[in-house]
Design an enzyme around this catalytic site. Structure first.
Site, PDB file in Angstrom:
ATOM      1  N   ASP A 115       0.861  -1.184   0.000  1.00  0.00           N
ATOM      2  CA  ASP A 115       0.000   0.000   0.000  1.00  0.00           C
ATOM      3  C   ASP A 115       0.895   1.231   0.000  1.00  0.00           C
ATOM      4  O   ASP A 115       2.097   1.152   0.277  1.00  0.00           O
ATOM      5  CB  ASP A 115      -0.918   0.002   1.224  1.00  0.00           C
ATOM      6  CG  ASP A 115      -1.971   1.113   1.180  1.00  0.00           C
ATOM      7  OD1 ASP A 115      -2.278   1.603   0.081  1.00  0.00           O
ATOM      8  OD2 ASP A 115      -2.480   1.490   2.250  1.00  0.00           O
ATOM      9  N   SER A 116       0.293   2.379  -0.297  1.00  0.00           N
ATOM     10  CA  SER A 116       1.047   3.625  -0.250  1.00  0.00           C
ATOM     11  C   SER A 116       1.320   4.063   1.179  1.00  0.00           C
ATOM     12  O   SER A 116       2.243   4.834   1.433  1.00  0.00           O
ATOM     13  CB  SER A 116       0.284   4.735  -0.986  1.00  0.00           C
ATOM     14  OG  SER A 116      -0.989   4.936  -0.383  1.00  0.00           O
TER      15      SER A 116
ATOM     16  N   GLY B 216      -2.702   9.390  -4.732  1.00  0.00           N
ATOM     17  CA  GLY B 216      -3.703  10.104  -5.512  1.00  0.00           C
ATOM     18  C   GLY B 216      -3.214  11.415  -6.095  1.00  0.00           C
ATOM     19  O   GLY B 216      -3.818  11.958  -7.030  1.00  0.00           O
TER      20      GLY B 216
ATOM     21  N   CYS C 235      -4.422  -1.545  -2.192  1.00  0.00           N
ATOM     22  CA  CYS C 235      -4.556  -0.115  -2.476  1.00  0.00           C
ATOM     23  C   CYS C 235      -5.357   0.024  -3.762  1.00  0.00           C
ATOM     24  O   CYS C 235      -4.933  -0.471  -4.811  1.00  0.00           O
ATOM     25  CB  CYS C 235      -3.177   0.517  -2.626  1.00  0.00           C
ATOM     26  SG  CYS C 235      -3.192   2.259  -3.129  1.00  0.00           S
ATOM     27  N   ASN C 236      -6.526   0.675  -3.678  1.00  0.00           N
ATOM     28  CA  ASN C 236      -7.354   0.857  -4.867  1.00  0.00           C
ATOM     29  C   ASN C 236      -6.659   1.702  -5.921  1.00  0.00           C
ATOM     30  O   ASN C 236      -6.704   1.387  -7.118  1.00  0.00           O
ATOM     31  CB  ASN C 236      -8.679   1.518  -4.472  1.00  0.00           C
ATOM     32  CG  ASN C 236      -9.631   0.583  -3.774  1.00  0.00           C
ATOM     33  OD1 ASN C 236     -10.485  -0.038  -4.395  1.00  0.00           O
ATOM     34  ND2 ASN C 236      -9.487   0.474  -2.463  1.00  0.00           N
ATOM     35  N   THR C 237      -6.019   2.793  -5.513  1.00  0.00           N
ATOM     36  CA  THR C 237      -5.368   3.681  -6.472  1.00  0.00           C
ATOM     37  C   THR C 237      -4.282   2.948  -7.237  1.00  0.00           C
ATOM     38  O   THR C 237      -4.190   3.034  -8.464  1.00  0.00           O
ATOM     39  CB  THR C 237      -4.777   4.904  -5.749  1.00  0.00           C
ATOM     40  OG1 THR C 237      -5.831   5.603  -5.069  1.00  0.00           O
ATOM     41  CG2 THR C 237      -4.113   5.853  -6.734  1.00  0.00           C
TER      42      THR C 237
ATOM     43  N   CYS D  83     -11.008   2.793  -0.721  1.00  0.00           N
ATOM     44  CA  CYS D  83      -9.621   3.030  -0.310  1.00  0.00           C
ATOM     45  C   CYS D  83      -9.418   2.246   0.961  1.00  0.00           C
ATOM     46  O   CYS D  83     -10.259   2.312   1.874  1.00  0.00           O
ATOM     47  CB  CYS D  83      -9.363   4.526  -0.070  1.00  0.00           C
ATOM     48  SG  CYS D  83      -7.732   4.890   0.645  1.00  0.00           S
ATOM     49  N   THR D  84      -8.350   1.489   1.042  1.00  0.00           N
ATOM     50  CA  THR D  84      -8.150   0.614   2.202  1.00  0.00           C
ATOM     51  C   THR D  84      -7.874   1.390   3.487  1.00  0.00           C
ATOM     52  O   THR D  84      -7.940   0.817   4.576  1.00  0.00           O
ATOM     53  CB  THR D  84      -7.014  -0.394   1.946  1.00  0.00           C
ATOM     54  OG1 THR D  84      -5.835   0.299   1.537  1.00  0.00           O
ATOM     55  CG2 THR D  84      -7.424  -1.397   0.875  1.00  0.00           C
ATOM     56  N   HIS D  85      -7.573   2.677   3.372  1.00  0.00           N
ATOM     57  CA  HIS D  85      -7.440   3.499   4.570  1.00  0.00           C
ATOM     58  C   HIS D  85      -8.796   3.747   5.245  1.00  0.00           C
ATOM     59  O   HIS D  85      -8.874   3.887   6.467  1.00  0.00           O
ATOM     60  CB  HIS D  85      -6.840   4.872   4.229  1.00  0.00           C
ATOM     61  CG  HIS D  85      -5.362   4.878   4.040  1.00  0.00           C
ATOM     62  ND1 HIS D  85      -4.755   4.422   2.890  1.00  0.00           N
ATOM     63  CD2 HIS D  85      -4.356   5.300   4.849  1.00  0.00           C
ATOM     64  CE1 HIS D  85      -3.445   4.574   2.995  1.00  0.00           C
ATOM     65  NE2 HIS D  85      -3.176   5.089   4.178  1.00  0.00           N
TER      66      HIS D  85
END
Length: 266
Positions: free
Chosen positions: A11-12, A44, A75-77, A190-192
């Site tokens: 993930d970011s 993003g 991470c979706n992005t 978004c996984t956040h």
């Protein structure tokens, strides 16, 4: 403890820990490596071509060093941008991506009004619009790109504090009233965001069904790695890697709370 194989979660930032939490329930016998590309957070804000180049280079390093049996892009992005390119670049590596849960939302909505809460990068991606065309053409889907919510969630996970008024402002556009109907489902793309779900419920103008894809991602990882039958046994501990080289005490405590040893650098 000897594990059956290694799963790398990417993930970011630290949002992908929402996926790790679910995956460990289903996959307790596998070693976990968590990579946070916090040097580039938030994704993003990046130009697509530049971010894609960065990801391909970084994944090349990660695959060479860690030799994971499976990589989960939590991470979706990153997934909507790079999953196809990564599969092309590393054809021998198994990947699980994370995409907005538009299909289940379209199947479950009663009012026909669904919102997808995501980062600006996920909102503008053609991949996302293709999912809507394919699975949700009979419902109204509003795409809401939040500039601040991932950072709010990141800070909340590190410190335990969040400005609820800021959360309310970021989710406000998700709530639509039309012809006596109201939005009844919000997709957390978004996984956040699942880490702030309770705060979102608290400040929302009316109750909705919040769809979190973490469990579905974990189940996909389970199915794929079971089919693979890896035999890459390991006695190494679970590891968290932060590409920025900076791990303040609260971040170390968070990673250790999830059972990871912490390492900085790619």
């Amino acid at each position: 403890m000897t594990t059956k194989g290694t799963i790398l979660y990417f993930d970011s930032g630290i949002g992908g820990l929402s996926v790790v939490k679910e995956a460990r329930i289903l996959l307790p016998d596998y070693r976990s490596i968590y990579v946070a590309d916090d040097a580039a957070f938030p994704y993003g804000a990046w130009e697509e071509a530049t971010l894609l180049d960065r990801m391909i280079g970084l994944f090349g390093q990660l695959i060479e060093e860690h030799r994971p049996d499976l990589i989960v892009i939590a991470c979706n992005t990153a997934s909507t941008l790079a999953i196809d390119a990564l599969r092309d670049a590393f054809p021998d590596q198994a990947f699980v991506g994370t995409v907005p849960a538009i299909k289940p939302a379209a199947e479950r909505t009663v009012s026909g009004l669904v919102s997808v809460l995501a980062t600006p990068g996920t909102v503008k991606r053609q991949y996302t619009r293709d999912l809507i065309d394919r699975y949700a053409s009979c419902v109204h889907v509003r795409l809401v790109g939040s500039e601040k919510l991932a950072a709010l969630a990141e800070n909340y996970m590190r410190t335990g504090f969040v400005d609820e008024s800021a959360v309310r402002e970021e989710i406000a556009q998700c709530f639509v009233e039309r012809d006596g109907r109201r939005t009844d489902i919000v997709v957390l793309a978004c996984t956040h965001y699942p880490f702030l779900a309770n705060r979102m419920r608290k400040v929302a103008p009316w109750p909705v069904d919040w769809i979190d894809t973490s469990e579905a991602i974990a189940r996909r990882a389970l199915n794929l790695i079971t089919e693979m039958k890896p035999d890459n046994f390991s006695d190494a501990p679970d590891l968290a890697v932060f590409t920025s080289g900076r791990t303040p005490p609260e971040l170390c405590r968070l990673a250790q709370g999830f059972g990871f040893q912490v390492r900085t650098g790619p």
